[in-house]
Design a protein around this motif. Structure first.
Motif, PDB file in Angstrom:
ATOM      1  N   MET A  33       0.854  -1.197   0.000  1.00 29.87           N
ATOM      2  CA  MET A  33       0.000   0.000   0.000  1.00 29.87           C
ATOM      3  C   MET A  33       0.885   1.240   0.000  1.00 29.87           C
ATOM      4  N   LEU A  34       1.570   1.451  -1.123  1.00 30.15           N
ATOM      5  CA  LEU A  34       2.602   2.486  -1.189  1.00 30.15           C
ATOM      6  C   LEU A  34       2.017   3.893  -1.204  1.00 30.15           C
ATOM      7  N   HIS A  35       0.829   4.035  -1.770  1.00 28.75           N
ATOM      8  CA  HIS A  35       0.188   5.359  -1.751  1.00 28.75           C
ATOM      9  C   HIS A  35      -0.115   5.772  -0.309  1.00 28.75           C
ATOM     10  N   ALA A  36      -0.632   4.840   0.479  1.00 34.71           N
ATOM     11  CA  ALA A  36      -0.907   5.134   1.892  1.00 34.71           C
ATOM     12  C   ALA A  36       0.384   5.426   2.645  1.00 34.71           C
ATOM     13  N   ALA A  37       1.449   4.684   2.320  1.00 36.56           N
ATOM     14  CA  ALA A  37       2.733   4.908   2.996  1.00 36.56           C
ATOM     15  C   ALA A  37       3.260   6.315   2.743  1.00 36.56           C
ATOM     16  N   THR A  38       3.175   6.775   1.479  1.00 40.90           N
ATOM     17  CA  THR A  38       3.660   8.128   1.168  1.00 40.90           C
ATOM     18  C   THR A  38       2.772   9.188   1.820  1.00 40.90           C
ATOM     19  N   GLU A  39       1.477   8.910   1.964  1.00 39.99           N
ATOM     20  CA  GLU A  39       0.589   9.866   2.650  1.00 39.99           C
ATOM     21  C   GLU A  39       0.971   9.990   4.122  1.00 39.99           C
ATOM     22  N   PHE A  40       1.257   8.849   4.766  1.00 43.21           N
ATOM     23  CA  PHE A  40       1.707   8.900   6.160  1.00 43.21           C
ATOM     24  C   PHE A  40       3.022   9.678   6.265  1.00 43.21           C
ATOM     25  N   LEU A  41       3.906   9.484   5.294  1.00 37.01           N
ATOM     26  CA  LEU A  41       5.188  10.183   5.303  1.00 37.01           C
ATOM     27  C   LEU A  41       4.990  11.688   5.172  1.00 37.01           C
ATOM     28  N   ASN A  42       4.104  12.105   4.267  1.00 32.28           N
ATOM     29  CA  ASN A  42       3.839  13.540   4.087  1.00 32.28           C
ATOM     30  C   ASN A  42       3.229  14.154   5.348  1.00 32.28           C
ATOM     31  N   GLU A  43       2.316  13.401   5.990  1.00 33.53           N
ATOM     32  CA  GLU A  43       1.718  13.891   7.236  1.00 33.53           C
ATOM     33  C   GLU A  43       2.784  14.022   8.324  1.00 33.53           C
ATOM     34  N   MET A  44       3.694  13.078   8.348  1.00 31.06           N
ATOM     35  CA  MET A  44       4.794  13.111   9.321  1.00 31.06           C
ATOM     36  C   MET A  44       5.637  14.371   9.140  1.00 31.06           C
ATOM     37  N   ILE A  45       5.973  14.671   7.884  1.00 26.55           N
ATOM     38  CA  ILE A  45       6.809  15.847   7.599  1.00 26.55           C
ATOM     39  C   ILE A  45       6.054  17.127   7.924  1.00 26.55           C
ATOM     40  N   ASN A  46       4.747  17.165   7.621  1.00 27.16           N
ATOM     41  CA  ASN A  46       3.943  18.358   7.904  1.00 27.16           C
ATOM     42  C   ASN A  46       3.859  18.655   9.395  1.00 27.16           C
ATOM     43  N   MET A  47       4.013  17.604  10.226  1.00 30.68           N
ATOM     44  CA  MET A  47       4.000  17.804  11.679  1.00 30.68           C
ATOM     45  C   MET A  47       5.375  18.205  12.211  1.00 30.68           C
ATOM     46  N   GLY A  48       6.357  18.340  11.304  1.00 29.73           N
ATOM     47  CA  GLY A  48       7.698  18.741  11.717  1.00 29.73           C
ATOM     48  C   GLY A  48       8.561  17.611  12.223  1.00 29.73           C
ATOM     49  N   LEU A  49       8.158  16.375  11.948  1.00 30.26           N
ATOM     50  CA  LEU A  49       8.938  15.211  12.377  1.00 30.26           C
ATOM     51  C   LEU A  49       9.820  14.752  11.236  1.00 30.26           C
ATOM     52  N   GLU A  50      11.082  14.504  11.502  1.00 31.85           N
ATOM     53  CA  GLU A  50      12.018  14.109  10.454  1.00 31.85           C
ATOM     54  C   GLU A  50      12.064  12.591  10.331  1.00 31.85           C
ATOM     55  N   PRO A  51      11.791  12.071   9.134  1.00 36.91           N
ATOM     56  CA  PRO A  51      11.847  10.619   8.945  1.00 36.91           C
ATOM     57  C   PRO A  51      13.279  10.101   9.041  1.00 36.91           C
ATOM     58  N   ARG A  52      13.406   8.866   9.477  1.00 38.48           N
ATOM     59  CA  ARG A  52      14.705   8.219   9.490  1.00 38.48           C
ATOM     60  C   ARG A  52      15.004   7.655   8.102  1.00 38.48           C
ATOM     61  N   PHE A  53      16.264   7.282   7.898  1.00 44.90           N
ATOM     62  CA  PHE A  53      16.632   6.690   6.617  1.00 44.90           C
ATOM     63  C   PHE A  53      15.837   5.419   6.343  1.00 44.90           C
ATOM     64  N   SER A  54      15.626   4.605   7.393  1.00 46.41           N
ATOM     65  CA  SER A  54      14.890   3.355   7.215  1.00 46.41           C
ATOM     66  C   SER A  54      13.465   3.608   6.739  1.00 46.41           C
ATOM     67  N   THR A  55      12.908   4.770   7.092  1.00 50.69           N
ATOM     68  CA  THR A  55      11.559   5.109   6.648  1.00 50.69           C
ATOM     69  C   THR A  55      11.530   5.319   5.145  1.00 50.69           C
ATOM     70  N   HIS A  56      12.509   6.104   4.631  1.00 50.38           N
ATOM     71  CA  HIS A  56      12.616   6.281   3.180  1.00 50.38           C
ATOM     72  C   HIS A  56      12.916   4.943   2.504  1.00 50.38           C
ATOM     73  N   ALA A  57      13.803   4.178   3.096  1.00 50.54           N
ATOM     74  CA  ALA A  57      14.261   2.938   2.471  1.00 50.54           C
ATOM     75  C   ALA A  57      13.131   1.946   2.288  1.00 50.54           C
ATOM     76  N   VAL A  58      12.234   1.834   3.273  1.00 42.92           N
ATOM     77  CA  VAL A  58      11.169   0.844   3.167  1.00 42.92           C
ATOM     78  C   VAL A  58      10.197   1.206   2.057  1.00 42.92           C
ATOM     79  N   ILE A  59      10.004   2.515   1.804  1.00 40.31           N
ATOM     80  CA  ILE A  59       9.119   2.926   0.707  1.00 40.31           C
ATOM     81  C   ILE A  59       9.770   2.612  -0.633  1.00 40.31           C
ATOM     82  N   ILE A  60      11.054   2.936  -0.759  1.00 35.58           N
ATOM     83  CA  ILE A  60      11.767   2.653  -2.012  1.00 35.58           C
ATOM     84  C   ILE A  60      11.780   1.156  -2.291  1.00 35.58           C
ATOM     85  N   LYS A  61      12.062   0.356  -1.265  1.00 37.59           N
ATOM     86  CA  LYS A  61      12.067  -1.093  -1.453  1.00 37.59           C
ATOM     87  C   LYS A  61      10.683  -1.594  -1.850  1.00 37.59           C
TER      88      LYS A  61
END
Length: 494
Positions: free
Chosen positions: A360-388
């Protein structure tokens, strides 16, 4: 186990000098002192006599150190003239006969140790057996031995004392300390248990759930179990310190593992209700997939004015996602927000990892965007799991767009290097070496230095596949990039 001033005065100070002799003590099954053991130090025997009045005074104010309890026939606990074999030293891979080394004790070795403990009369049989296997003794091995002793209602104190003197690293292990407490519980020897707990408290050692296996959870009525729990809590309250705090948590954990959740609530009812106690209850309910009960426990926490924090919610959310209950997890997340607990980075990571791995990659990117909008910085593993997720689903162009051109990744500059390398490594492993080369070139065009191991893998595979010119070009780019970086560093430091 405490020697009173009256006892010292009556039996030692008031005795005629002609009859003053060393006193010998042991711990009986009821916890009282009996004249079978003598108090020794690791080097020489300690004699309690009037000439050592200073020692007697201090001795009267503290507990007997259980490390120095030794059978009467042992005048010295460790001596250079001892006929006992030294602790076994063995090569970790092979023994002296060249056979494959096993880190576990054999059934026969465990049986010999148990027999030596059962017939321990102060001789050297037990020390002999334990010294032979000293290097292979572990908490798991000792746990098996204690299990046999508990079943036969035999005290494991002689073995415990040997560990105190010879295997100090094991003595500092909370699981091992818990085994002797459990052994005392099986024997009903609460006085000895209290003495050992005081010793553990003085060293700030903690207990685990292994200390309370003796509680009759399965083979008794609730009233009998409550009585046993109340008696044990009295012992812990009297001792206090780390023994009490870790003991309450360990007891609650043991009861929850046995699905005696009502008894765990009884423990909190007669002690106190703390968030760390509820965390144990919710964790065990989640492990058993009792998610509705876990949510009711959250309601109980609020009822008793013990507000759950975001970490408790995160554990429940993680367990729900692992069991593919995304809708219920989202409901819990909304409940958390309504109760004033804002999601943290871990909350979003839980949802992103689950949705990305489920495709469910669309949902994953939406959660990521919401995370960034709240001022929280994603970890590398967060980006990596979406790319994988993109890569493993065959959506290579989307992974390329996300990994290289995405504004999300550009926003977090320190992750860009790792993401480029991740993409290059993936394509190299899949056999698309030309695409991996292009990604490394784009990295260097943006002044990002490739990971050396990734560069070497791509370079070597280009050569092996016959792409000599492309391999040479990549090497020149990497060499010039490395040289420019060295010049820049030199300019900054001079």
């Amino acid at each position: 186990m405490q020697i009173s001033k009256h006892f010292i005065k009556k039996h030692i100070l008031d005795r005629p000098s002609s009859v003053q002799k060393p006193l010998h003590y042991s711990i009986s099954s009821t916890g009282s002192l009996s004249p079978d053991y003598q108090i020794t130090s690791p080097v020489l025997q300690i004699c309690v006599c009037p000439s050592a009045s200073g020692c007697i005074t201090s001795f009267a104010h503290q507990m007997i150190d259980i490390r120095f309890l030794r059978p009467q026939r042992r005048l010295f606990s460790i001596t250079s003239a001892s006929k006992l074999p030294p602790p076994e030293k063995i090569n970790k891979r092979h023994n002296v006969k060249g056979k494959q080394f096993s880190s576990k004790l054999t059934v026969k070795e465990r049986a010999l140790i148990v027999e030596a403990i059962k017939h321990d009369d102060g001789g050297s049989s037990l020390d002999w057996q334990l010294n032979k296997v000293a290097e292979r003794l572990s908490v798991d091995c000792l746990s098996q031995i204690f299990s046999v002793l508990n079943g036969q209602r035999v005290s494991g104190l002689p073995m415990f004392i040997w560990v105190l003197n010879m295997k100090r690293d094991l003595y500092r292990n909370s699981n091992f300390c818990s085994l002797i407490i459990d052994n005392c519980g099986w024997l009903g020897d609460y006085e000895t248990m209290s003495s050992i707990l005081n010793d553990l408290k003085s060293k700030n050692l903690c207990l685990t759930s292994k200390a309370f296996s003796f509680l009759p959870v399965l083979n008794s009525t609730n009233s009998l179990l409550m009585e046993s729990i109340a008696k044990l809590i009295q012992v812990l309250d009297k001792v206090g310190g780390s023994s009490r705090s870790s003991g309450i948590i360990g007891m609650i954990e043991m009861l929850c593992k046995s699905e005696a959740f009502e008894m765990a609530d009884f423990v909190m009812n007669i002690t106190e209700r703390k968030p760390q106690y509820y965390k144990v209850v919710i964790r065990e309910k989640c492990k058993k997939c009792h998610f509705q009960d876990a949510r009711k426990t959250l309601e109980d926490m609020r009822h008793f004015l013990c507000e759950p924090d975001v970490n408790i919610y995160n554990y429940l959310l993680s367990s729900l996602c692992k069991n593919r209950k995304l809708a219920e997890a989202l409901s819990v997340c909304e409940e958390m927000k309504n109760n004033g607990n804002h999601p943290n980075s871990l909350t979003f990571d839980i949802f992103i990892h689950f949705t990305a791995r489920e495709g469910m990659l669309h949902a994953a990117t939406e959660f990521l965007n919401e995370m960034i909008n709240m001022g929280l910085e994603p970890r590398f593993s967060t980006h990596a799991v979406i790319i994988k997720g993109f890569l493993h689903s065959g959506r290579l162009e989307e992974s390329k767009e996300y990994g290289i051109d995405s504004e999300v990744v550009e926003y977090h500059q320190r992750h860009r290097n790792m993401i480029y390398c991740l993409l290059a490594c993936f394509h190299q492993q899949k056999g698309d070496i030309l695409r991996a080369r292009i990604i490394l070139i784009k990295m260097m065009d943006k002044s990002l230095r490739p990971n050396l191991s990734v560069y070497r893998r791509v370079f070597n595979q280009l050569k092996n596949d016959g792409h000599e010119e492309l391999a040479r070009d990549l090497k020149n780019r990497f060499s010039s990039f490395t040289l420019e970086s060295c010049v820049a560093v030199t300019a900054i430091t001079t």
